[in-house]
Design a protein around this motif. Structure first.
Motif: not given
Length: 225
Positions: A10, A12-16, A169-171, A188-189
């Motif tokens: 994860l 690549h993720v900057d927003t959870w 960029l979100a999961a 989204m992921t």
């Protein structure tokens, strides 16, 4: 699609984005059972149906509208504030601090947001009880979307617009499989959470975990700036 045999990448993720109920605490604790009982009693009172029929209608509205409340609003003129007040004095004894969960969420770099079909009062009470209030930037609740619930794509559009989210960029972490479909469509992921998750075969679910804290603790995340 990961079966959680290796740490999820994860980086690549900057927003959870996290759902609240049955996601940030285990469904097995039974907390949602009392919510469901109160909801059924309310449907009985409004409609005059017996308990079995009220429960059936409650679940039908959930299936048709994404949220029982929306069906009650559209078909019975229910005031959403009155409806939500039913749950504001719920005992929170079934919920407990989970040090592993707190530490796992605290290590995530970037923004952390709650995305829930509950109202703001309920969300704030639950987060405080879990010891997670300070770990989230904001709560995007059902009122924030003008009472458009997940999985309606409009709820996701409102969430993304409110917080300038780049979906790629979100999961998004959820206990409801169908709520992950529009998230995946946006790019989204998606992560399905709960005891039912490992058996999921839906192509729009990218990762599955029975224990959220373990999944987060083991995930590969980008280095903090």
């Amino acid at each position: 699609m990961s079966a959680d045999l290796a740490p999820a990448d994860l980086r690549h993720v900057d927003t959870w984005l996290f759902d609240l109920d049955n996601t940030l605490y285990p469904a097995e604790c039974g907390f949602m059972g009392e919510i469901e009982r109160r909801m059924t009693a309310y449907v009985m009172r409004v409609t005059g149906l017996d308990r079995d029929e009220a429960y059936r209608l409650q679940k039908q509205y959930l299936a048709d509208h994404g949220l029982t409340l929306i069906g009650m609003m559209r078909h019975h003129g229910v005031d959403p504030l009155e409806f939500h007040a039913l749950f504001h004095d719920l005992s929170l004894e079934a919920l407990a601090h989970d040090p592993e969960m707190i530490a796992a969420i605290a290590r995530l770099p970037g923004r952390r947001l709650i995305f829930t079909n509950a109202d703001d009062v309920h969300a704030e009470r639950v987060l405080a009880r879990l010891g997670l209030s300070d770990l989230f930037e904001d709560v995007f609740h059902i009122g924030s979307s003008g009472y458009t619930p997940k999985p309606d794509p409009g709820a996701f559009a409102a969430m993304n617009a409110a917080h300038g989210i780049a979906p790629g960029l979100a999961a998004f972490f959820e206990d409801s499989e169908r709520n992950l479909a529009p998230a995946a469509e946006l790019g989204m992921t998606t992560v399905l959470v709960g005891p039912h998750a490992p058996a999921c075969t839906a192509p729009f679910v990218h990762h599955r975990t029975a224990r959220l804290a373990d999944f987060l603790a083991g995930a590969q995340v980008r280095e903090a700036a």
